[in-house]
Design an enzyme around this catalytic site. Sequence first.
Site, PDB file in Angstrom:
ATOM      1  N   THR A 111     -18.982 -13.498   3.392  1.00  0.00           N
ATOM      2  CA  THR A 111     -20.287 -13.177   4.001  1.00  0.00           C
ATOM      3  C   THR A 111     -20.147 -11.975   4.932  1.00  0.00           C
ATOM      4  O   THR A 111     -21.015 -11.091   4.971  1.00  0.00           O
ATOM      5  CB  THR A 111     -20.818 -14.407   4.780  1.00  0.00           C
ATOM      6  OG1 THR A 111     -20.841 -15.522   3.896  1.00  0.00           O
ATOM      7  CG2 THR A 111     -22.202 -14.174   5.349  1.00  0.00           C
ATOM      8  N   ILE A 113     -14.614 -24.092   7.601  1.00  0.00           N
ATOM      9  CA  ILE A 113     -13.697 -25.195   7.924  1.00  0.00           C
ATOM     10  C   ILE A 113     -12.256 -24.698   7.861  1.00  0.00           C
ATOM     11  O   ILE A 113     -11.368 -25.280   8.455  1.00  0.00           O
ATOM     12  CB  ILE A 113     -13.878 -26.410   6.981  1.00  0.00           C
ATOM     13  CG1 ILE A 113     -13.569 -26.057   5.523  1.00  0.00           C
ATOM     14  CG2 ILE A 113     -15.253 -27.041   7.133  1.00  0.00           C
ATOM     15  CD1 ILE A 113     -13.310 -27.277   4.640  1.00  0.00           C
ATOM     16  N   ASP A 114     -12.018 -23.589   7.127  1.00  0.00           N
ATOM     17  CA  ASP A 114     -10.645 -23.109   6.898  1.00  0.00           C
ATOM     18  C   ASP A 114     -10.025 -22.473   8.145  1.00  0.00           C
ATOM     19  O   ASP A 114      -8.808 -22.299   8.212  1.00  0.00           O
ATOM     20  CB  ASP A 114     -10.627 -22.058   5.775  1.00  0.00           C
ATOM     21  CG  ASP A 114     -11.215 -22.580   4.475  1.00  0.00           C
ATOM     22  OD1 ASP A 114     -11.229 -23.808   4.293  1.00  0.00           O
ATOM     23  OD2 ASP A 114     -11.676 -21.752   3.663  1.00  0.00           O
ATOM     24  N   MET A 148      -8.277 -29.091   2.176  1.00  0.00           N
ATOM     25  CA  MET A 148      -8.737 -27.732   1.824  1.00  0.00           C
ATOM     26  C   MET A 148      -8.110 -26.680   2.736  1.00  0.00           C
ATOM     27  O   MET A 148      -7.200 -26.986   3.507  1.00  0.00           O
ATOM     28  CB  MET A 148     -10.259 -27.669   1.881  1.00  0.00           C
ATOM     29  CG  MET A 148     -10.947 -28.269   0.676  1.00  0.00           C
ATOM     30  SD  MET A 148     -12.733 -28.063   0.818  1.00  0.00           S
ATOM     31  CE  MET A 148     -13.232 -28.311  -0.870  1.00  0.00           C
ATOM     32  N   GLY A 149      -8.626 -25.472   2.682  1.00  0.00           N
ATOM     33  CA  GLY A 149      -8.152 -24.403   3.562  1.00  0.00           C
ATOM     34  C   GLY A 149      -7.883 -23.083   2.874  1.00  0.00           C
ATOM     35  O   GLY A 149      -7.459 -22.122   3.504  1.00  0.00           O
ATOM     36  N   GLN A 207     -14.517 -32.958   3.448  1.00  0.00           N
ATOM     37  CA  GLN A 207     -14.161 -32.255   4.691  1.00  0.00           C
ATOM     38  C   GLN A 207     -15.266 -31.319   5.175  1.00  0.00           C
ATOM     39  O   GLN A 207     -15.267 -30.878   6.319  1.00  0.00           O
ATOM     40  CB  GLN A 207     -12.882 -31.421   4.486  1.00  0.00           C
ATOM     41  CG  GLN A 207     -11.673 -32.270   4.223  1.00  0.00           C
ATOM     42  CD  GLN A 207     -10.598 -31.506   3.460  1.00  0.00           C
ATOM     43  OE1 GLN A 207      -9.676 -30.979   4.062  1.00  0.00           O
ATOM     44  NE2 GLN A 207     -10.707 -31.432   2.154  1.00  0.00           N
TER      45      GLN A 207
HETATM   46  O1  F6P Z   1     -13.924 -21.952   2.298  1.00  0.00           O
HETATM   47  C1  F6P Z   1     -14.292 -23.290   2.362  1.00  0.00           C
HETATM   48  C2  F6P Z   1     -13.790 -24.046   1.145  1.00  0.00           C
HETATM   49  O2  F6P Z   1     -14.166 -25.415   1.285  1.00  0.00           O
HETATM   50  C3  F6P Z   1     -12.294 -23.931   0.893  1.00  0.00           C
HETATM   51  O3  F6P Z   1     -11.524 -24.711   1.757  1.00  0.00           O
HETATM   52  C4  F6P Z   1     -12.226 -24.324  -0.565  1.00  0.00           C
HETATM   53  O4  F6P Z   1     -11.085 -23.768  -1.173  1.00  0.00           O
HETATM   54  C5  F6P Z   1     -13.486 -23.714  -1.142  1.00  0.00           C
HETATM   55  O5  F6P Z   1     -14.382 -23.542  -0.045  1.00  0.00           O
HETATM   56  C6  F6P Z   1     -14.148 -24.559  -2.208  1.00  0.00           C
HETATM   57  O6  F6P Z   1     -15.226 -23.861  -2.725  1.00  0.00           O
HETATM   58  P1  F6P Z   1     -16.373 -24.536  -3.595  1.00  0.00           P
HETATM   59  O7  F6P Z   1     -17.346 -25.210  -2.659  1.00  0.00           O
HETATM   60  O8  F6P Z   1     -16.988 -23.398  -4.333  1.00  0.00           O
HETATM   61  O9  F6P Z   1     -15.733 -25.548  -4.506  1.00  0.00           O
END
Ligand code: F6P
Length: 365
Positions: A122, A143-144, A186-187, A291
Amino acid sequence: MATKRIRSIAVMTGGGDCPGLNAVIRAVVKTAINKHKLDVWGIQDGYLGLIEHRIDRLDYNDVSNILTLGGTILGTSNIANPFRYAYKTGRGLQYKDVSNDCIQALQEREIDALVCIGGDGTMATAAAFAKKGLTVMGVPKTIDNDLYGTDVTFGFDTAVTTATEAIDKVHTTASSHHRVMIVEVMGRYAGWIALHAGVAGGADVILIPEIPYELPKICDYVLARSNRGKRFSIICAAEGAKPKGGSMVVSHRVASSPDPIRLGGIGNKLAADISDKTGLDCRAVVLGHVQRGGTPTPYDRTLATNFGNTAMELLMKGVKNHLVVLKDGQFTSISLRQVAGRTKTVPANSGLVRAAKAVGTSFGV
Ligand code: F6P
């Protein structure tokens, strides 16, 4: 040159949703209306809504009673880039630049500035709009916790809380069944969630992308625990964790997304590998989008409120094309140009990594 007075702003949320988005929207809109008497617009579904001109007026009541709500009342999207907009044709996906049309849509509504609440994708697009003359202000969401320039992003604390609760719960089943339980969090390319939730939840092994692991070291560690009478182990693995000399596990690709790679699957891979090498019973739990959900923690609510308020105050002071940040306890801002294309990862010698090692946590090396 005198800065043009801002009379009207638009606000949008981009990228993956994140606890605290509504708290920021509320702070931006209430500060704009209450204190600065501005007209406020909301863009639906991030840049996708801007491309499709889904831009509506927001008033005080629209943002009342949303402080504790997860998600975003505006909707979001992580697959639309106005500078490289993907559309389907008979020949598959084609791309076009629709950024001028987006700017025109804002001008037609006499919107003077755009508050972009989002992560690195963004902000990269916000920086490109700034280059074209649009006044923008970024607010760091994810969240990352991987956005460059800020000590913390809102949403991270809530995600860590959720992941820690999951690790706490997995402890009881791991100890009852004498298993190795792997909790995949995640992350993306950064290990912040795994590191913090792993330490908070007392994980025996923490695996993060910044410290590539060696499988034999993990196996030796869990076997040694087993031999000491500790008949279970908990491993907290970031989705981006990878073996030394190896690569991250990709779950799938989203062709139309600015960052098409979606990680996922390291938990199950580790469970199979560790079980194979040690004979121990292993199970993986993938926390995934859980998460990103739920009500923000009090810390995220206050952080989001401070970020939203700071964004508006800076804009009204004439600061533009910046990202609001929390740096050494101070709410301030840095230029979007400094942020674009950079990721904040965990330094291998970070204080928390050192503290975790000191209490006996393995990083698989
Ligand atoms: O950037 C936030 C996040 O939740 C990451 O931790 C994860 O890899 C990604 O987005 C997942 O993306 P999507 O919602 O497109 O599956």
